[in-house]
Design a protein around this motif. Structure first.
Motif, PDB file in Angstrom:
ATOM      1  N   ALA A 120      24.397  -7.034  -3.750  1.00 53.09           N
ATOM      2  CA  ALA A 120      24.864  -5.682  -3.449  1.00 53.09           C
ATOM      3  C   ALA A 120      26.180  -5.390  -4.168  1.00 53.09           C
ATOM      4  O   ALA A 120      26.388  -4.282  -4.663  1.00 53.09           O
ATOM      5  N   ALA A 121      27.064  -6.388  -4.252  1.00 53.27           N
ATOM      6  CA  ALA A 121      28.347  -6.180  -4.928  1.00 53.27           C
ATOM      7  C   ALA A 121      28.159  -6.042  -6.443  1.00 53.27           C
ATOM      8  O   ALA A 121      28.795  -5.209  -7.075  1.00 53.27           O
ATOM      9  N   VAL A 122      27.280  -6.855  -7.033  1.00 54.02           N
ATOM     10  CA  VAL A 122      27.039  -6.784  -8.477  1.00 54.02           C
ATOM     11  C   VAL A 122      26.364  -5.457  -8.833  1.00 54.02           C
ATOM     12  O   VAL A 122      26.673  -4.845  -9.854  1.00 54.02           O
ATOM     13  N   ALA A 123      25.473  -5.005  -7.977  1.00 51.95           N
ATOM     14  CA  ALA A 123      24.768  -3.740  -8.222  1.00 51.95           C
ATOM     15  C   ALA A 123      25.656  -2.533  -7.948  1.00 51.95           C
ATOM     16  O   ALA A 123      25.231  -1.401  -8.151  1.00 51.95           O
ATOM     17  N   GLU A 124      26.885  -2.799  -7.490  1.00 57.40           N
ATOM     18  CA  GLU A 124      27.840  -1.751  -7.144  1.00 57.40           C
ATOM     19  C   GLU A 124      27.235  -0.754  -6.169  1.00 57.40           C
ATOM     20  O   GLU A 124      27.338   0.459  -6.326  1.00 57.40           O
ATOM     21  N   PHE A 132      29.775  -1.068   0.180  1.00 54.47           N
ATOM     22  CA  PHE A 132      31.155  -1.520   0.303  1.00 54.47           C
ATOM     23  C   PHE A 132      32.111  -0.364   0.050  1.00 54.47           C
ATOM     24  O   PHE A 132      31.919   0.424  -0.870  1.00 54.47           O
ATOM     25  N   VAL A 133      33.147  -0.299   0.858  1.00 54.82           N
ATOM     26  CA  VAL A 133      34.145   0.751   0.732  1.00 54.82           C
ATOM     27  C   VAL A 133      35.398   0.150   0.126  1.00 54.82           C
ATOM     28  O   VAL A 133      35.875  -0.890   0.579  1.00 54.82           O
ATOM     29  N   GLN A 134      35.918   0.784  -0.904  1.00 57.77           N
ATOM     30  CA  GLN A 134      37.146   0.318  -1.544  1.00 57.77           C
ATOM     31  C   GLN A 134      38.310   0.753  -0.672  1.00 57.77           C
ATOM     32  O   GLN A 134      38.544   1.931  -0.467  1.00 57.77           O
ATOM     33  N   GLY A 135      39.056  -0.200  -0.142  1.00 56.21           N
ATOM     34  CA  GLY A 135      40.183   0.098   0.734  1.00 56.21           C
ATOM     35  C   GLY A 135      41.504  -0.050   0.008  1.00 56.21           C
ATOM     36  O   GLY A 135      41.632   0.283  -1.167  1.00 56.21           O
ATOM     37  N   GLN A 136      42.474  -0.598   0.712  1.00 56.57           N
ATOM     38  CA  GLN A 136      43.803  -0.807   0.155  1.00 56.57           C
ATOM     39  C   GLN A 136      43.759  -1.851  -0.953  1.00 56.57           C
ATOM     40  O   GLN A 136      42.804  -2.584  -1.085  1.00 56.57           O
ATOM     41  N   GLU A 137      44.839  -1.910  -1.685  1.00 54.41           N
ATOM     42  CA  GLU A 137      44.973  -2.938  -2.712  1.00 54.41           C
ATOM     43  C   GLU A 137      45.491  -4.220  -2.050  1.00 54.41           C
ATOM     44  O   GLU A 137      46.409  -4.175  -1.238  1.00 54.41           O
ATOM     45  N   PHE A 153      39.763  -8.798  -6.549  1.00 54.00           N
ATOM     46  CA  PHE A 153      38.895  -8.913  -7.715  1.00 54.00           C
ATOM     47  C   PHE A 153      38.023  -7.668  -7.737  1.00 54.00           C
ATOM     48  O   PHE A 153      37.883  -6.983  -6.728  1.00 54.00           O
ATOM     49  N   ASP A 154      37.396  -7.397  -8.849  1.00 54.57           N
ATOM     50  CA  ASP A 154      36.440  -6.292  -8.842  1.00 54.57           C
ATOM     51  C   ASP A 154      35.154  -6.761  -8.156  1.00 54.57           C
ATOM     52  O   ASP A 154      34.937  -7.943  -7.928  1.00 54.57           O
ATOM     53  N   PHE A 155      34.307  -5.807  -7.809  1.00 54.20           N
ATOM     54  CA  PHE A 155      33.099  -6.142  -7.053  1.00 54.20           C
ATOM     55  C   PHE A 155      32.140  -7.028  -7.832  1.00 54.20           C
ATOM     56  O   PHE A 155      31.432  -7.844  -7.254  1.00 54.20           O
ATOM     57  N   THR A 156      32.110  -6.906  -9.134  1.00 51.97           N
ATOM     58  CA  THR A 156      31.221  -7.746  -9.932  1.00 51.97           C
ATOM     59  C   THR A 156      31.629  -9.211  -9.818  1.00 51.97           C
ATOM     60  O   THR A 156      30.784 -10.089  -9.632  1.00 51.97           O
ATOM     61  N   THR A 157      32.929  -9.479  -9.901  1.00 53.53           N
ATOM     62  CA  THR A 157      33.408 -10.859  -9.757  1.00 53.53           C
ATOM     63  C   THR A 157      33.075 -11.399  -8.376  1.00 53.53           C
ATOM     64  O   THR A 157      32.554 -12.507  -8.241  1.00 53.53           O
ATOM     65  N   TRP A 158      33.363 -10.609  -7.339  1.00 51.27           N
ATOM     66  CA  TRP A 158      33.043 -11.044  -5.977  1.00 51.27           C
ATOM     67  C   TRP A 158      31.538 -11.237  -5.817  1.00 51.27           C
ATOM     68  O   TRP A 158      31.084 -12.149  -5.131  1.00 51.27           O
ATOM     69  N   GLY A 159      30.769 -10.373  -6.441  1.00 50.58           N
ATOM     70  CA  GLY A 159      29.320 -10.499  -6.356  1.00 50.58           C
ATOM     71  C   GLY A 159      28.833 -11.822  -6.903  1.00 50.58           C
ATOM     72  O   GLY A 159      28.024 -12.515  -6.277  1.00 50.58           O
TER      73      GLY A 159
END
Length: 141
Positions: free
Chosen positions: A43-47, A51-56, A61-67
């Motif tokens: 799900a993270a790689v497919a963007e 997932f909701v982008q919250g605070q910094e 990491f970006d979602f692809t890396t986490w994926g």
């Protein structure tokens, strides 16, 4: 055989029985956690908009890396979870290491998906306890 020795053996027997049953459960839980991690990663790689982008955060990491982190961790957890059913020493060691890495990864993943992260962390703690306390060579009385 004295009463004290028999009571001690029964205590060990009950503890080992619970740990053995929990270890088989831990193998199943570990494989299930691996499947959940795999789906989170996909799900993270497919963007996906799941997932909701919250605070910094500092460890952002970006979602692809986490994926990809979750996909690799998930596949390894599935393999080790299946191997753990045999009670092999290498699978037990790897199970503890992988569950600890999963705790770390999901702690860092908390800002993105806190509900699943907390559930997976709790299940990883159960897996580590079960693997650590189970002695597959213990005699049952």
């Amino acid at each position: 055989m004295s009463q004290r020795t028999r009571a001690d053996q029964e205590g060990v027997s009950v503890k080992q029985g619970i740990a053995a049953g929990t270890s088989v459960g831990a193998a199943i839980i570990m494989a299930t956690i691996g499947i959940v991690q795999l789906f989170q990663g996909i799900a993270a790689v497919a963007e996906d908009e799941l997932f909701v982008q919250g605070q910094e955060y500092t460890f952002k990491f970006d979602f692809t890396t986490w994926g990809w982190v979750h996909i690799v961790l998930g596949v390894v957890m599935i393999v080790v979870g299946i191997a753990l059913i045999t009670g092999a020493t290498w699978a037990r060691v790897m199970g503890i290491v992988i569950a600890a890495l999963s705790i770390l990864a999901n702690f860092l993943w908390l800002p993105y998906y806190p509900g699943w992260s907390l559930v997976i962390i709790a299940l990883d703690v159960v897996v580590i306890w079960a693997i650590s306390t189970w002695n597959p060579r213990a005699e049952y009385y």
